[in-house]
Design an enzyme around this catalytic site. Structure first.
Site, PDB file in Angstrom:
ATOM      1  N   ALA A 153     -86.991  10.366 101.521  1.00 43.93           N
ATOM      2  CA  ALA A 153     -86.791  11.385 100.340  1.00 43.93           C
ATOM      3  C   ALA A 153     -86.993  13.060 100.881  1.00 43.93           C
ATOM      4  O   ALA A 153     -88.217  13.059 101.634  1.00 43.93           O
ATOM      5  CB  ALA A 153     -87.441  11.264  99.257  1.00 43.93           C
ATOM      6  N   ASN A 211     -82.830   4.889 108.067  1.00 45.24           N
ATOM      7  CA  ASN A 211     -83.393   5.129 106.602  1.00 45.24           C
ATOM      8  C   ASN A 211     -83.846   6.522 106.534  1.00 45.24           C
ATOM      9  O   ASN A 211     -84.787   6.959 107.220  1.00 45.24           O
ATOM     10  CB  ASN A 211     -84.502   4.273 106.326  1.00 45.24           C
ATOM     11  CG  ASN A 211     -84.636   4.183 105.020  1.00 45.24           C
ATOM     12  OD1 ASN A 211     -85.088   5.531 104.384  1.00 45.24           O
ATOM     13  ND2 ASN A 211     -85.100   3.147 104.135  1.00 45.24           N
ATOM     14  N   GLY A 227     -31.353  39.453  80.265  1.00 47.69           N
ATOM     15  CA  GLY A 227     -30.962  38.173  79.716  1.00 47.69           C
ATOM     16  C   GLY A 227     -30.821  37.323  80.808  1.00 47.69           C
ATOM     17  O   GLY A 227     -30.685  37.413  81.788  1.00 47.69           O
ATOM     18  N   THR A 228     -30.540  36.171  80.158  1.00 52.35           N
ATOM     19  CA  THR A 228     -30.291  34.744  81.068  1.00 52.35           C
ATOM     20  C   THR A 228     -28.963  34.739  81.719  1.00 52.35           C
ATOM     21  O   THR A 228     -29.133  34.390  83.010  1.00 52.35           O
ATOM     22  CB  THR A 228     -30.589  33.479  80.299  1.00 52.35           C
ATOM     23  OG1 THR A 228     -29.659  33.612  79.156  1.00 52.35           O
ATOM     24  CG2 THR A 228     -32.024  33.348  79.685  1.00 52.35           C
ATOM     25  N   ARG A 266     -46.845  36.762  76.082  1.00 50.93           N
ATOM     26  CA  ARG A 266     -47.804  36.058  75.335  1.00 50.93           C
ATOM     27  C   ARG A 266     -48.777  35.133  76.211  1.00 50.93           C
ATOM     28  O   ARG A 266     -49.725  34.590  75.366  1.00 50.93           O
ATOM     29  CB  ARG A 266     -47.023  34.941  74.348  1.00 50.93           C
ATOM     30  CG  ARG A 266     -46.269  35.883  73.123  1.00 50.93           C
ATOM     31  CD  ARG A 266     -45.796  34.976  72.074  1.00 50.93           C
ATOM     32  NE  ARG A 266     -44.525  34.285  72.590  1.00 50.93           N
ATOM     33  CZ  ARG A 266     -43.847  32.993  72.305  1.00 50.93           C
ATOM     34  NH1 ARG A 266     -44.522  32.252  71.451  1.00 50.93           N
ATOM     35  NH2 ARG A 266     -43.022  32.673  72.593  1.00 50.93           N
ATOM     36  N   ARG A 312     -98.697  16.899 111.796  1.00 52.22           N
ATOM     37  CA  ARG A 312     -99.153  16.830 110.678  1.00 52.22           C
ATOM     38  C   ARG A 312    -100.516  17.420 110.838  1.00 52.22           C
ATOM     39  O   ARG A 312    -101.298  17.128 111.678  1.00 52.22           O
ATOM     40  CB  ARG A 312     -99.186  15.320 110.027  1.00 52.22           C
ATOM     41  CG  ARG A 312     -99.603  15.269 108.661  1.00 52.22           C
ATOM     42  CD  ARG A 312     -99.866  13.764 108.157  1.00 52.22           C
ATOM     43  NE  ARG A 312     -98.407  13.199 108.065  1.00 52.22           N
ATOM     44  CZ  ARG A 312     -98.562  11.490 107.839  1.00 52.22           C
ATOM     45  NH1 ARG A 312     -99.743  10.997 107.855  1.00 52.22           N
ATOM     46  NH2 ARG A 312     -97.371  11.152 107.978  1.00 52.22           N
ATOM     47  N   SER A 333     -90.886  10.641 104.417  1.00 49.76           N
ATOM     48  CA  SER A 333     -90.341  11.726 103.511  1.00 49.76           C
ATOM     49  C   SER A 333     -90.769  13.256 103.760  1.00 49.76           C
ATOM     50  O   SER A 333     -91.450  13.237 104.734  1.00 49.76           O
ATOM     51  CB  SER A 333     -90.902  11.554 102.074  1.00 49.76           C
ATOM     52  OG  SER A 333     -90.476  10.063 101.628  1.00 49.76           O
ATOM     53  N   LYS A 361     -72.886  17.097 104.861  1.00 52.55           N
ATOM     54  CA  LYS A 361     -72.010  17.933 105.150  1.00 52.55           C
ATOM     55  C   LYS A 361     -71.612  17.794 106.829  1.00 52.55           C
ATOM     56  O   LYS A 361     -72.648  17.501 107.429  1.00 52.55           O
ATOM     57  CB  LYS A 361     -72.082  19.292 104.958  1.00 52.55           C
ATOM     58  CG  LYS A 361     -71.107  20.390 105.235  1.00 52.55           C
ATOM     59  CD  LYS A 361     -71.547  21.619 105.983  1.00 52.55           C
ATOM     60  CE  LYS A 361     -72.017  21.543 107.272  1.00 52.55           C
ATOM     61  NZ  LYS A 361     -72.361  22.827 108.018  1.00 52.55           N
TER      62      LYS A 361
HETATM   63  C1  UD1 Z   1     -33.060  30.534  75.708  1.00 54.99           C
HETATM   64  C2  UD1 Z   1     -31.771  30.098  75.495  1.00 54.99           C
HETATM   65  C3  UD1 Z   1     -31.714  29.278  74.158  1.00 54.99           C
HETATM   66  C4  UD1 Z   1     -32.325  28.156  74.422  1.00 54.99           C
HETATM   67  C5  UD1 Z   1     -33.699  28.592  74.865  1.00 54.99           C
HETATM   68  C6  UD1 Z   1     -34.526  27.221  75.302  1.00 54.99           C
HETATM   69  C7  UD1 Z   1     -30.273  32.296  76.033  1.00 54.99           C
HETATM   70  C8  UD1 Z   1     -29.557  33.325  75.711  1.00 54.99           C
HETATM   71  N1  UD1 Z   1     -30.789  31.456  75.102  1.00 54.99           N
HETATM   72  O1  UD1 Z   1     -33.702  31.314  74.934  1.00 54.99           O
HETATM   73  O2  UD1 Z   1     -30.582  29.087  73.837  1.00 54.99           O
HETATM   74  O3  UD1 Z   1     -32.348  27.380  73.214  1.00 54.99           O
HETATM   75  O4  UD1 Z   1     -33.717  29.331  75.992  1.00 54.99           O
HETATM   76  O5  UD1 Z   1     -35.865  27.513  75.526  1.00 54.99           O
HETATM   77  O6  UD1 Z   1     -30.140  31.704  77.275  1.00 54.99           O
HETATM   78  N2  UD1 Z   1     -35.365  34.920  82.112  1.00 54.99           N
HETATM   79  C9  UD1 Z   1     -35.004  35.643  83.221  1.00 54.99           C
HETATM   80  N3  UD1 Z   1     -34.476  36.882  82.943  1.00 54.99           N
HETATM   81  C10 UD1 Z   1     -34.125  37.305  81.881  1.00 54.99           C
HETATM   82  C11 UD1 Z   1     -34.192  36.620  80.821  1.00 54.99           C
HETATM   83  C12 UD1 Z   1     -35.046  35.426  80.781  1.00 54.99           C
HETATM   84  O7  UD1 Z   1     -35.326  35.283  84.329  1.00 54.99           O
HETATM   85  O8  UD1 Z   1     -33.496  38.445  82.040  1.00 54.99           O
HETATM   86  C13 UD1 Z   1     -35.797  33.561  82.132  1.00 54.99           C
HETATM   87  C14 UD1 Z   1     -37.220  33.626  81.348  1.00 54.99           C
HETATM   88  O9  UD1 Z   1     -38.524  33.960  82.241  1.00 54.99           O
HETATM   89  C15 UD1 Z   1     -37.526  32.296  80.906  1.00 54.99           C
HETATM   90  C16 UD1 Z   1     -35.881  31.775  81.049  1.00 54.99           C
HETATM   91  O10 UD1 Z   1     -35.141  32.676  81.434  1.00 54.99           O
HETATM   92  O11 UD1 Z   1     -37.969  31.662  81.993  1.00 54.99           O
HETATM   93  C17 UD1 Z   1     -35.453  31.606  79.386  1.00 54.99           C
HETATM   94  O12 UD1 Z   1     -35.533  32.958  78.779  1.00 54.99           O
HETATM   95  P1  UD1 Z   1     -36.111  33.386  77.213  1.00 54.99           P
HETATM   96  O13 UD1 Z   1     -36.143  34.771  76.863  1.00 54.99           O
HETATM   97  O14 UD1 Z   1     -37.427  32.691  77.105  1.00 54.99           O
HETATM   98  O15 UD1 Z   1     -34.600  32.335  76.641  1.00 54.99           O
HETATM   99  P2  UD1 Z   1     -34.960  32.180  75.028  1.00 54.99           P
HETATM  100  O16 UD1 Z   1     -34.811  33.251  74.263  1.00 54.99           O
HETATM  101  O17 UD1 Z   1     -36.096  31.480  74.846  1.00 54.99           O
END
Ligand code: UD1
Ligand code: CA
Length: 454
Positions: free
Chosen positions: A376, A373, A76-77, A13, A436, A401, A347
């Site tokens: 200009a 001095n 995922g996180t 985004r 001059r 000047s 500079k």
């Molecule tokens: C996550 C939390 C959610 C929390 C929210 C707060 C989880 C499953 N959910 O959701 O509970 O309220 O953050 O903002 O943890 N990232 C990685 N690798 C990945 C996925 C994510 O590095 O595979 C990083 C992203 O770049 C980001 C952060 O982890 O900086 C959070 O990831 P994002 O996908 O934004 O999590 P949310 O869905 O917002």
């Protein structure tokens, strides 16, 4: 303690080719702010999980105390933290931060870490009037946290919960390792959720505690340029507040931007629209007029910058008078009470006390004495197209000047240079030197008259 910073996300985004965590806030990458905050907690291991734009991110924040783990696919996180595990000290707890959440204060993190201690699971939570999108904190009848449910997996009742997971957690590393290994991705997003470790902790009888930051903005993340702009304003407001509290007068605290470190003496006054970049110091009593841009410069006590000045790598001496519309470039070293006026560029030049260049001049690669001095339209012709040469102007010189000083050239002390001179040879002390063409008047000349149309 171990600290893991998640920074693998793409940031779709943002609509940008730059990895999200490298977008600047106050002139520095978001991730650099998070790393600074992490460092303030003196972690024994600091690991950044990179993925999208991994090489670019590594290069941007490389440092001896930062290790990197690569997450090639963003699953995922929980999966992200798993990539960092081999680099962590299992005997110390692990704190998880996000590379796109730049404004968390060390105090909030210290509070969370202290609440968790060595054995508990700690979650930084906040209450939100509109918690849409966030993971909700689910508590049992006794008020103990039992799990976190993501927005997309939550029931109607769970979506009504206002307490949310900021994403920042701390957990004993041995447990974390075990729990992460058991995670599945059978959920609405098909991801390995770090948040699922909370239910594992509850099942294992590990106590789960929460801590809250002093302000909501500490936990806000950046997913779009809109949010980036909002956080920039919050950050700038905080910086302005600090300056005010330290005694600096800001004519409008909403109209100053500090992208670096600004230190100020007593009784400093800053008018609206000024931008400070890099390291800037303003001495006691300095006044900065509206719309000045000042980067990596020192302005000594009592100096005054009039509106619309641009300074970079410059040093303004005590009681200097600069501008309006002056440009001081790197290596401009001004002594006490030096006056640099409108449309004057300086500079790589040293200008000693009480000297003045008040209008329309270029002083480059010059050594200028005291009480000089510079009239200009005076130009140091320092560049022959290949090499740069120095101009030396000794004390008490007066330059008329519209003069060109063709370097290398020296003007001895007390010399006067007549207006319009092109100086190519040394000008001796205490004498008038000028080049001059002689003025003449043609008595017989008459203005042409318009011929009648044929
Ligand atoms: C996550 C939390 C959610 C929390 C929210 C707060 C989880 C499953 N959910 O959701 O509970 O309220 O953050 O903002 O943890 N990232 C990685 N690798 C990945 C996925 C994510 O590095 O595979 C990083 C992203 O770049 C980001 C952060 O982890 O900086 C959070 O990831 P994002 O996908 O934004 O999590 P949310 O869905 O917002
Ligand atoms: Ca997010």
């Amino acid at each position: 303690m171990n600290i893991v910073i998640l920074a693998a996300g793409k940031g779709k985004r943002m609509h940008s080719d730059l990895p999200k965590v490298l977008h600047p806030l106050a002139g520095r990458p978001l991730l650099a702010h998070v790393i600074d905050t992490a460092r303030s907690l003196s972690p024994s291991r600091l690991v950044v999980v990179v993925g999208h734009g991994a090489q670019q991110v590594r290069t941007a924040v490389a440092a001896d105390d930062v290790a990197f783990a690569e997450q090639t696919e963003q699953l995922g996180t929980g999966h992200a933290v798993m990539q960092a595990l081999p680099l962590l000290d299992p005997a110390q707890p692990t704190l998880v931060l996000y590379g796109d959440v730049p404004l968390t204060t060390p105090a909030a993190l210290a509070g969370l870490v202290a609440a968790a201690g060595a054995e508990r699971f700690g979650i930084l939570t906040v209450e939100m009037s509109d918690p849409t999108g966030y993971g909700r904190i689910v508590r049992d009848a006794a008020g103990s946290i039992v799990r976190i449910v993501e927005q997309k997996d939550a029931s109607e009742a769970e979506r009504a919960i206002g307490e949310i997971n900021t994403g920042i957690i701390v957990c004993p590393t041995g447990h974390l390792q075990r729990w992460l290994a058991t995670l599945g991705n059978d959920n609405a997003q098909g991801e390995y959720y770090l948040t699922d470790t909370v239910a594992r902790a509850a099942a294992d009888g590990v106590e789960i505690v929460s801590a809250q930051p002093a302000a909501l903005w500490e936990t806000l993340g950046v997913n779009s340029k809109v949010q980036l702009a909002e956080l920039e304003r919050i950050h700038q407001r905080n910086l302005a507040q600090r300056l005010l509290e330290a005694g600096v007068t800001l004519l409008d605290p909403a109209r100053i931007d500090v992208r670096g470190e600004l230190s100020c003496g007593r009784d400093v006054v800053i008018d609206v629209g000024c931008v400070f970049e890099g390291r800037v110091h303003l001495g006691d009593g300095v006044q900065v007029g509206a719309h000045c841009v000042i980067r990596d410069s020192v302005v000594d006590a009592g100096a005054r910058l009039q509106p619309f000045c641009h300074l970079e790598g410059a040093h303004v001496g005590p009681a200097g008078r600069i501008g309006p519309y002056a440009r001081l470039r790197p290596g401009a070293e001004l002594g006490e009470d030096v006056h640099i006026g409108n449309f004057v560029e300086v500079k790589n030049s040293r200008i000693a006390a009480h000297s003045k260049a008040n209008h329309l001049a270029y002083v480059g690669d010059a050594t200028v004495g005291s009480r000089v001095n510079i009239g200009a339209g005076t130009i140091t012709c320092n560049y022959d197209g290949v090499n740069k040469h120095r101009t030396v102007i000794e004390d008490d010189v007066f330059i008329g000047s519209d003069t060109q000083l063709v370097a290398p050239v020296t003007i001895r002390r007390g010399a006067t240079i007549g207006a319009g001179t092109t100086l190519t040879k040394e000008a001796p002390a205490d004498k008038l030197t000028l080049s001059r063409a002689k003025q003449m008047t043609l008595d017989a000349w008459q203005r042409p008259v318009k011929l009648p149309k044929p």
